[in-house]
Design a protein around this motif. Structure first.
Motif, PDB file in Angstrom:
ATOM      1  N   LYS A 110     -60.815 123.455 111.929  1.00  0.00           N
ATOM      2  CA  LYS A 110     -61.004 122.085 111.229  1.00  0.00           C
ATOM      3  C   LYS A 110     -62.536 122.123 110.417  1.00  0.00           C
ATOM      4  O   LYS A 110     -62.357 121.919 109.392  1.00  0.00           O
ATOM      5  CB  LYS A 110     -61.237 120.997 112.222  1.00  0.00           C
ATOM      6  CG  LYS A 110     -61.574 119.670 111.792  1.00  0.00           C
ATOM      7  CD  LYS A 110     -61.620 118.579 112.710  1.00  0.00           C
ATOM      8  CE  LYS A 110     -62.005 117.220 111.973  1.00  0.00           C
ATOM      9  NZ  LYS A 110     -62.875 116.505 112.706  1.00  0.00           N
ATOM     10  N   THR A 113     -61.898 124.453 107.342  1.00  0.00           N
ATOM     11  CA  THR A 113     -61.162 123.749 106.113  1.00  0.00           C
ATOM     12  C   THR A 113     -61.861 122.585 105.603  1.00  0.00           C
ATOM     13  O   THR A 113     -61.899 122.668 104.464  1.00  0.00           O
ATOM     14  CB  THR A 113     -59.935 123.147 106.940  1.00  0.00           C
ATOM     15  OG1 THR A 113     -59.136 124.005 107.662  1.00  0.00           O
ATOM     16  CG2 THR A 113     -58.948 122.217 106.105  1.00  0.00           C
ATOM     17  N   TYR A 279     -50.786 125.046 102.236  1.00  0.00           N
ATOM     18  CA  TYR A 279     -51.413 124.265 103.445  1.00  0.00           C
ATOM     19  C   TYR A 279     -52.507 124.656 103.726  1.00  0.00           C
ATOM     20  O   TYR A 279     -52.792 125.972 104.075  1.00  0.00           O
ATOM     21  CB  TYR A 279     -50.277 123.990 104.309  1.00  0.00           C
ATOM     22  CG  TYR A 279     -49.040 123.065 104.015  1.00  0.00           C
ATOM     23  CD1 TYR A 279     -49.010 121.691 103.884  1.00  0.00           C
ATOM     24  CD2 TYR A 279     -47.954 123.743 103.658  1.00  0.00           C
ATOM     25  CE1 TYR A 279     -47.939 121.031 103.574  1.00  0.00           C
ATOM     26  CE2 TYR A 279     -46.648 122.986 103.224  1.00  0.00           C
ATOM     27  CZ  TYR A 279     -46.737 121.567 103.110  1.00  0.00           C
ATOM     28  OH  TYR A 279     -45.661 120.770 102.833  1.00  0.00           O
ATOM     29  N   GLY A 281     -55.542 123.233 107.230  1.00  0.00           N
ATOM     30  CA  GLY A 281     -56.019 122.086 108.134  1.00  0.00           C
ATOM     31  C   GLY A 281     -54.931 121.612 108.968  1.00  0.00           C
ATOM     32  O   GLY A 281     -54.929 120.469 109.382  1.00  0.00           O
ATOM     33  N   LYS A 282     -53.813 122.369 108.970  1.00  0.00           N
ATOM     34  CA  LYS A 282     -52.647 122.059 109.697  1.00  0.00           C
ATOM     35  C   LYS A 282     -52.532 123.018 111.141  1.00  0.00           C
ATOM     36  O   LYS A 282     -53.131 123.815 111.251  1.00  0.00           O
ATOM     37  CB  LYS A 282     -51.319 122.307 108.926  1.00  0.00           C
ATOM     38  CG  LYS A 282     -51.453 121.728 107.727  1.00  0.00           C
ATOM     39  CD  LYS A 282     -51.428 120.200 107.701  1.00  0.00           C
ATOM     40  CE  LYS A 282     -51.265 119.614 106.390  1.00  0.00           C
ATOM     41  NZ  LYS A 282     -51.321 117.853 106.153  1.00  0.00           N
ATOM     42  N   HIS A 294     -48.536 119.457 111.986  1.00  0.00           N
ATOM     43  CA  HIS A 294     -49.412 118.389 111.850  1.00  0.00           C
ATOM     44  C   HIS A 294     -50.619 118.499 111.387  1.00  0.00           C
ATOM     45  O   HIS A 294     -51.139 119.714 111.561  1.00  0.00           O
ATOM     46  CB  HIS A 294     -49.373 117.737 113.214  1.00  0.00           C
ATOM     47  CG  HIS A 294     -48.141 117.276 113.936  1.00  0.00           C
ATOM     48  ND1 HIS A 294     -47.370 116.311 113.596  1.00  0.00           N
ATOM     49  CD2 HIS A 294     -47.450 118.020 114.704  1.00  0.00           C
ATOM     50  CE1 HIS A 294     -46.329 116.414 114.423  1.00  0.00           C
ATOM     51  NE2 HIS A 294     -46.337 117.441 115.274  1.00  0.00           N
ATOM     52  N   ASP A 295     -51.491 117.868 110.929  1.00  0.00           N
ATOM     53  CA  ASP A 295     -52.747 117.647 110.418  1.00  0.00           C
ATOM     54  C   ASP A 295     -53.652 118.161 111.829  1.00  0.00           C
ATOM     55  O   ASP A 295     -53.364 117.405 112.884  1.00  0.00           O
ATOM     56  CB  ASP A 295     -53.498 116.539 110.042  1.00  0.00           C
ATOM     57  CG  ASP A 295     -52.982 116.367 108.518  1.00  0.00           C
ATOM     58  OD1 ASP A 295     -52.362 117.001 107.880  1.00  0.00           O
ATOM     59  OD2 ASP A 295     -52.943 115.078 108.207  1.00  0.00           O
ATOM     60  N   ASP A 297     -56.675 117.396 112.692  1.00  0.00           N
ATOM     61  CA  ASP A 297     -57.498 116.134 112.753  1.00  0.00           C
ATOM     62  C   ASP A 297     -56.487 115.273 113.697  1.00  0.00           C
ATOM     63  O   ASP A 297     -57.103 114.681 114.523  1.00  0.00           O
ATOM     64  CB  ASP A 297     -57.798 115.296 111.473  1.00  0.00           C
ATOM     65  CG  ASP A 297     -58.945 115.879 110.715  1.00  0.00           C
ATOM     66  OD1 ASP A 297     -59.611 116.897 111.289  1.00  0.00           O
ATOM     67  OD2 ASP A 297     -58.946 115.594 109.639  1.00  0.00           O
ATOM     68  N   GLU A 298     -55.249 115.058 113.294  1.00  0.00           N
ATOM     69  CA  GLU A 298     -54.307 114.115 114.070  1.00  0.00           C
ATOM     70  C   GLU A 298     -54.310 114.867 115.569  1.00  0.00           C
ATOM     71  O   GLU A 298     -54.414 113.903 116.454  1.00  0.00           O
ATOM     72  CB  GLU A 298     -53.030 114.095 113.352  1.00  0.00           C
ATOM     73  CG  GLU A 298     -51.853 113.359 113.875  1.00  0.00           C
ATOM     74  CD  GLU A 298     -50.735 113.318 113.438  1.00  0.00           C
ATOM     75  OE1 GLU A 298     -49.789 112.968 114.097  1.00  0.00           O
ATOM     76  OE2 GLU A 298     -50.411 113.646 112.111  1.00  0.00           O
TER      77      GLU A 298
END
Length: 319
Positions: A110, A113, A279, A281-282, A294-295, A297-298
């Motif tokens: 993360k 990114t 893509y 940060g997934k 998914h992200d 972050d999520e």
């Protein structure tokens, strides 16, 4: 994109090698160069990076651990450490990175990114504690290792008419304890997601003993507390001969199961596809046997949830 990197970080898990192999061969299939980062984020900072070819990942799909090795790295949690890592990636001309590991590894991906360096996370941890995927790489193998151990302990428990407390790994998640306890018919399963009452456990053991039950198995997730302490209390309260086994790091090693090999292959290949599609940060995962992403972050923001239906079933079947 012409060149990507791959690293493993945090605790090792069976199937990581299968994931590395998938990343390398999927990338080469699409005419990308692949570089392996050795010793996790510590190796990234120091520049311990080498080009990987098709043959570099030959004969590793069945091996536990990780051919890229892994290490904890406090320095990478700092901005200075992260910048050093990016400098090394730029030095080797690496344009994106696949990170295989758990939540700590995802935190690093993360941060990279956020600094403008594309990363995709692949969930590799025996704890099965990453939101956004039904299973993580290594969980199934560790689970089967635990089940095999409990099967053997049950033989001794039966022969000596003892109560056995078995402490398993999982950090703050109870998946390994729940699944192994259900699979092995444990009388009681203690997990960090659910409160327990020692009086209820003692009463259950005493009821079983009164009806002629000769032995009992209690599985304790390490996130609950010390199995040794719990075993001591049980013996004091029930006067039943009680033994404790802490399985420890034996759960981390071993040949990955077919499930973990296939899961790792699918997730590793999907990570490369996401990078090729632009893509960043997934994280990749599997839900209802479908590949998803998914992200990061999520995933990091959500709390791990336990399968409550399985937990209820374990209670109903252990009456």
């Amino acid at each position: 994109m012409k060149r990507i990197g791959v690293l493993t970080s945090g605790g090792d898990s069976p199937g990581m090698n299968a994931a590395i192999r998938a990343v390398v061969r999927k990338a080469i299939y699409h005419n990308l160069e692949v570089y392996g980062v050795y010793n996790g984020y510590a190796g990234l900072i120091s520049g311990n990076i080498e080009k990987l070819e098709i043959g570099s990942v030959g004969d590793i799909i069945h091996r536990g651990g990780t051919m890229l090795y892994t290490a904890r790295c406090e320095e990478f949690k700092t901005l200075e450490g992260q910048k050093k890592g990016i400098e090394q990636l730029n030095k080797f001309g690496i344009e994106a990175l696949v990170v295989i590991g758990g939540d700590g590894s995802f935190q690093g991906a993360k941060k990279l990114t956020e600094h403008g360096f594309p990363c995709i996370g692949v969930p590799g941890t025996i704890d099965n504690d990453i939101p956004g995927t039904d299973f993580t790489i290594g969980f199934d193998t560790a689970l089967n290792t635990i089940i095999e151990a409990i099967d053997k302990i049950r033989d001794t428990a039966t022969s000596h008419e003892r109560t056995y407390v078995i402490e398993v790994m999982g950090r703050d998640a109870g998946d390994l304890a729940l699944w192994s306890g259900l699979a092995d018919g444990a009388e009681t399963i203690l997990i960090p997601e659910e409160n327990y009452d020692m009086k209820d456990i003692v009463a259950r053991l005493e009821r079983g003993h009164a009806r002629g039950k000769k032995h009992s198995i209690i599985v304790v997730a390490e996130g609950v507390g010390s199995g040794i302490d719990i075993g001591r209390v049980i013996q004091e309260e029930t006067s039943l001969e009680t033994r404790v086994t802490v399985l420890g790091h034996i759960q981390r090693g071993g040949t990955p199961t077919a499930f973990d090999r296939v899961l790792a292959s699918r997730l590793g290949a999907k990570a490369v596809e996401l990078l090729l599609d632009g893509y960043a940060g997934k994280m990749v995962g599997i839900e209802k046997n479908e590949l998803v992403f998914h992200d990061i972050d999520e995933a990091l923001a959500k709390e791990h949830t336990l399968d409550q239906d399985l937990y209820q079933l374990s209670k109903e079947l252990s009456i």
